[in-house]
Motif scaffolding. Structure first.
Motif, PDB file in Angstrom:
ATOM      1  N   ASN A 140       0.826  -1.208   0.000  1.00 14.13           N
ATOM      2  CA  ASN A 140       0.000   0.000   0.000  1.00 14.13           C
ATOM      3  C   ASN A 140       0.853   1.248   0.000  1.00 14.13           C
ATOM      4  O   ASN A 140       1.796   1.366   0.786  1.00 14.13           O
ATOM      5  N   ALA A 141       0.545   2.167  -0.917  1.00 14.60           N
ATOM      6  CA  ALA A 141       1.092   3.524  -0.829  1.00 14.60           C
ATOM      7  C   ALA A 141       0.210   4.322   0.121  1.00 14.60           C
ATOM      8  O   ALA A 141      -0.974   4.011   0.309  1.00 14.60           O
ATOM      9  N   GLY A 142       0.756   5.363   0.746  1.00 16.10           N
ATOM     10  CA  GLY A 142      -0.027   6.141   1.703  1.00 16.10           C
ATOM     11  C   GLY A 142      -1.192   6.854   1.039  1.00 16.10           C
ATOM     12  O   GLY A 142      -2.357   6.501   1.211  1.00 16.10           O
ATOM     13  N   ALA A 178      -0.173  10.178  -9.591  1.00 14.11           N
ATOM     14  CA  ALA A 178       1.074  10.396  -8.860  1.00 14.11           C
ATOM     15  C   ALA A 178       0.878  10.096  -7.378  1.00 14.11           C
ATOM     16  O   ALA A 178      -0.242  10.145  -6.844  1.00 14.11           O
ATOM     17  N   PHE A 179       1.995   9.785  -6.717  1.00 16.86           N
ATOM     18  CA  PHE A 179       1.980   9.558  -5.271  1.00 16.86           C
ATOM     19  C   PHE A 179       1.990  10.898  -4.546  1.00 16.86           C
ATOM     20  O   PHE A 179       2.802  11.776  -4.866  1.00 16.86           O
ATOM     21  N   TYR A 236       8.884   8.162  -2.284  1.00 13.97           N
ATOM     22  CA  TYR A 236       8.437   8.236  -3.674  1.00 13.97           C
ATOM     23  C   TYR A 236       7.386   9.326  -3.883  1.00 13.97           C
ATOM     24  O   TYR A 236       6.788   9.403  -4.970  1.00 13.97           O
ATOM     25  N   SER A 237       7.141  10.136  -2.897  1.00 14.56           N
ATOM     26  CA  SER A 237       6.128  11.183  -3.008  1.00 14.56           C
ATOM     27  C   SER A 237       6.434  12.094  -4.197  1.00 14.56           C
ATOM     28  O   SER A 237       7.575  12.521  -4.399  1.00 14.56           O
ATOM     29  N   GLY A 238       5.421  12.375  -4.989  1.00 14.58           N
ATOM     30  CA  GLY A 238       5.586  13.210  -6.177  1.00 14.58           C
ATOM     31  C   GLY A 238       5.882  12.434  -7.439  1.00 14.58           C
ATOM     32  O   GLY A 238       5.768  12.990  -8.541  1.00 14.58           O
ATOM     33  N   GLU A 261       8.287   2.496  -9.196  1.00 10.97           N
ATOM     34  CA  GLU A 261       7.879   3.584  -8.311  1.00 10.97           C
ATOM     35  C   GLU A 261       8.897   4.712  -8.290  1.00 10.97           C
ATOM     36  O   GLU A 261       8.549   5.875  -8.067  1.00 10.97           O
ATOM     37  N   ALA A 262      10.161   4.390  -8.534  1.00 11.59           N
ATOM     38  CA  ALA A 262      11.206   5.416  -8.534  1.00 11.59           C
ATOM     39  C   ALA A 262      11.240   6.208  -9.835  1.00 11.59           C
ATOM     40  O   ALA A 262      11.959   7.209  -9.939  1.00 11.59           O
ATOM     41  N   ASN A 263      10.476   5.774 -10.837  1.00  9.25           N
ATOM     42  CA  ASN A 263      10.431   6.429 -12.151  1.00  9.25           C
ATOM     43  C   ASN A 263      11.795   6.480 -12.814  1.00  9.25           C
ATOM     44  O   ASN A 263      12.158   7.461 -13.471  1.00  9.25           O
ATOM     45  N   THR A 264      12.565   5.393 -12.674  1.00  9.60           N
ATOM     46  CA  THR A 264      13.914   5.357 -13.232  1.00  9.60           C
ATOM     47  C   THR A 264      13.935   4.902 -14.688  1.00  9.60           C
ATOM     48  O   THR A 264      14.886   5.172 -15.417  1.00  9.60           O
ATOM     49  N   TYR A 265      12.925   4.175 -15.133  1.00 10.76           N
ATOM     50  CA  TYR A 265      12.890   3.752 -16.526  1.00 10.76           C
ATOM     51  C   TYR A 265      11.433   3.737 -16.990  1.00 10.76           C
ATOM     52  O   TYR A 265      10.507   3.595 -16.196  1.00 10.76           O
ATOM     53  N   SER A 266      11.241   3.904 -18.307  1.00  9.90           N
ATOM     54  CA  SER A 266       9.885   4.134 -18.810  1.00  9.90           C
ATOM     55  C   SER A 266       9.807   3.807 -20.290  1.00  9.90           C
ATOM     56  O   SER A 266      10.818   3.574 -20.964  1.00  9.90           O
TER      57      SER A 266
END
Length: 777
Positions: free
Chosen positions: A611-613, A645-646, A660-662, A707-712
């Protein structure tokens, strides 16, 4: 009428007789819970007729999803991975966020969502929480309808052949024995050699064969009673998960290269019996279903030519559902429309999922524990004699070598789930043009897990002349359960500002997904425990577990319910004398405890739900469809913008915590674009009645994979086309897909299960062409 807004486009004409109709007006389906057609309701939706489905050339909902705004159901490698994301909500494992109905029957298992679709009459896609209409509809709802033999008769035969040895055979007979009874019997075979070869074995990594049959009986013995029976069976046998290594620098994805060929087999039977009764003041509908699924998945978990680990997963499911719905068929007092009902489902699911640690994994673990033991001795001895002297002494005494062999980790899990719901919806005609909708659903879920799993590690230690054999074992056997309930309100206003049905609306609704338990992560839990104990083992050891340990396990494997509030405004407009339909919606969703699929724990052996907050999702959806040139041109275009977005998400604790907020929510494409156009040329030469030329395009991206948005995956577009020759009873269609051979990834994942962090991805299907022949007689 005083106070009435005029449609500013009402008097504009395209100077021909073209008209476009609401598809749920043309293909009429009895809806036991709804009062109005979809475009008259306060919601965002897309509807596809059988003609559009054939024109787009789609063979399942996964392929149709690319033409629906804010909806993604990508190809993750097999029929079992039925991941659906709508408006930024979805998951790869456990409870779905999008409901799925077939001829009024709710499909319970997410493993059953991805199947071959054929002989469909209509498909509805409803976006946003739909609590009144079904379970697990926080993101939206997909409804499939097959052809009714009381409305459609004859025999259809469809034959297809294409590159990569694509082959398809469909047969369906629709018989109307009287005005009161009809029957349809259909079957299919579909197969393909695949696009991607396993570099290691030379075998096609994505070839498949599937077949099935469907029986539907429809009876209307009186004007008041209707009976509908459906039985749908499908079998699939496929090579799956053709994941190749992704080069983060160049963005290129290699062909799959695994020493074990992953695969999936599934037998699936869904049956439903629906009874309808029309009373003087209300309609009553009862839908009873039984659903069976048995499958077997084999996955090379490391995706490498080395032999680190692999897993199997065999599911056996039985499920029943029962729904009763009552709907008023006359407005009470001339202004109040009502519907209420109750829903029950019970699912029994047994999962047998052994995880195998193979030779290269044991070599890696042996090297790691040897290095750990050696460095520990070296540091301790170096304090007394210095590092060089300590290293020399260890060598003279025989050195340090530890062989570590992990056993297979069996896992037997029983995860029964029970759901009970009560719902009500009222629509009040405040004026002739203004309607207010109030709805409420109470949802209760009981989830349980009964697990039995074990693991052992054999150690052969040769340390400074001393030899020790040790066996460390652990066994887990326990039961847990949780109960969740939620009230799901809905408020809506709809104002019809034109006599042609154009309207604007605003709605507020709550969405919900129950919590549950992760079973995919037990091998990771056991490996963590054994590795810690093995470092100090000097003989045989059986690890003991007390009540506190099992309580910690329960907390580790459980995840919380997800809730959301959806705020939405939109419009449905009929333009240019009904030759164009325009639909637009804008929404904002507040999400608490968003359920995310991530790699498990310390080692990444399997996936788990966490779960994300807090997170949010906002966006717009727009659809245009119309006819022109006296209905010779049919076209449509759609666009969805999703920003998910988180807002507050910290993963881990202490020094290992990552904020990972944002960041963007993974697996959700920011843009979804679809479009098609068909032009029909009427012919007067012999038996050829018409020629239709058509093209379509779909685009998705940017999509983040973690979640870290490191690759896409960046935005990409795929182009298709077809040319049809209609001879009346025979239609020949030449088609092409991905005409520009666009390179893109449909899925990507990072794993460190081998001790090294690798990224793997699945390529989208390249160019393909073929021909279909359709006969009706």
């Amino acid at each position: 009428m005083a106070g009435t807004l005029r449609n500013p486009f009402a008097n504009i004409s395209l100077l021909d007789s073209s008209r476009v109709h609401d598809l749920d007006e043309v293909v009429v389906i009895s809806q036991p819970k709804e009062f109005q057609r979809l475009r008259q309701q306060s919601l965002s939706s897309s509807v596809f007729s059988s003609k559009e489905i054939y024109s787009l050339g789609v063979r399942d909902i996964r392929e149709l999803s690319v033409f629906v705004p804010s909806f993604a159901m990508p190809n993750y490698g097999s029929r079992i991975t039925s991941s659906m994301y709508m408006r930024g909500i979805g998951s790869r494992v456990n409870s779905p966020a999008v409901g799925f109905y077939l001829d009024g029957m709710p499909l319970i298992s997410k493993s059953a969502f991805n199947f071959h679709t054929y002989q469909l009459d209509r498909v509805d896609v409803l976006r946003g929480p739909q609590g009144t209409l079904g379970q697990n509809t926080e993101g939206g709802l997909v409804r499939l309808y097959t052809k009714n033999p009381l409305n459609y008769q004859g025999t259809d035969v469809n034959l297809g052949i294409g590159s990569r040895f694509y082959r398809n055979v469909e047969f369906a007979n629709y018989s109307k024995f009287s005005d009161k009874f009809g029957m349809s019997l259909a079957g299919f075979y579909n197969g393909q050699n695949g696009f991607f070869r396993n570099t290691y074995s030379g075998e096609h990594a994505d070839k498949y064969d599937e077949a099935g049959g469907r029986l539907r009986l429809v009876a209307e013995p009186t004007d008041r009673i209707s009976l509908n029976f459906l039985a749908d069976y499908q079998y699939v046998n496929q090579n799956g998960f053709p994941y190749g290594m992704l080069d983060a620098k160049t963005g290129s994805t290699a062909m799959p290269n695994t020493n074990r060929q992953s695969g999936y087999r599934r037998n699936m039977l869904n049956t439903a019996f629906t009874v309808g009764f029309k009373a003087n003041y209300f309609d009553f509908t009862s839908t009873t279903s039984y659903q069976y699924l048995r499958d077997n998945m084999l996955m090379d978990q490391d995706y490498l030519p080395q032999d680190y680990m692999h897993l199997e997963q065999r599911q056996f499911q039985n499920a029943i559902t029962q729904e009763f719905a009552l709907k008023g068929n006359h407005a009470v007092g001339g202004f109040w429309h009502w519907a209420f009902g109750t829903y029950f489902s019970s699912q029994w699911l047994k999962t047998d999922s052994p995880v195998y640690f193979d030779d290269d994994m044991n070599k890696m673990l042996s090297s790691s524990i040897t290095a750990y033991a050696y460095n520990g001795m070296l540091q301790a001895m170096a304090k007394r004699m210095g590092e060089q002297a300590a290293a020399a002494l260890i060598q003279r005494m025989g050195g340090c070598k530890i062989d570590m062999t992990m056993s297979t980790v069996p896992g037997l899990f029983h995860t029964p789930t029970t759901n009970l719901a009560f719902y009500h919806e009222s629509a009040f005609d405040i004026t002739k043009r203004l309607t207010a909708t109030l709805g409420l659903r109470y949802d209760y879920s009981h989830v349980a897990i009964d697990y039995a799993t074990s693991a052992s590690v054999k150690l052969s230690e040769d340390v400074m002349g001393q030899h020790v054999d040790a066996l460390v074992s652990t066994y887990l056997n326990n039961k847990n359960h949780n109960d969740f309930d939620q009230l799901l309100p809905k408020f809506g206003l709809n104002y019809r500002f034109s006599d042609d049905g154009s309207n604007v609306y605003a709605t507020v609704s709550k969405g919900y997904r129950a919590g549950g338990f992760n079973m995919q992560m037990f091998s990771d839990v056991l490996q963590t425990e054994l590795s810690a104990s093995a470092q100090s083992a000097h003989g045989n050891m059986v690890l003991q577990h007390d009540a506190q340990y099992y309580d910690n396990i329960s907390k580790t494997i459980s995840y919380k319910p997800e809730t959301s509030w959806n705020y939405e405004v939109g419009t449905h407009m009929n333009l240019f004398n009904n030759s164009i339909h325009f639909d637009f919606s804008a929404y904002y969703m507040q999400i608490s405890n968003q359920q995310l699929s991530v790699m498990a724990g310390n080692y990444g052996f399997g996936r788990m739900m966490t779960n994300a907050g807090k997170s949010y999702s906002c966006g717009i959806e727009a659809c245009l469809r119309g006819n022109a040139f006296n209905d010779h041109l049919t076209w449509g275009v759609s666009y969805g913008l999703t920003h998910a977005a988180f807002k507050d998400y910290i993963d881990g604790e202490g020094a290992k915590a990552v904020d990972y907020s944002g960041n963007h929510v993974p697996f959700v494409p920011m843009h979804t674009i679809g479009g098609y156009a068909d032009y029909r040329f009427d012919m007067s030469c012999g038996k050829l009645k018409s020629i239709t030329l058509g093209a379509n395009v779909n685009a998705q991206g940017k999509t983040y994979w973690d979640e870290a948005n490191t690759y896409s995956q960046k935005l990409y577009a795929v182009l298709g086309a077809h040319a049809d020759a209609d001879f009346g009873k025979v239609l020949i269609s030449f088609w092409g897909r991905n005409l520009t051979d666009t390179k893109y990834n449909t899925f990507a994942v990072q794993t460190a299960a081998t001790g090294v962090n690798y990224t793997f991805a699945q390529l989208g299907n390249p160019f393909q062409c073929g021909v279909d022949v359709r006969l009706h007689f």
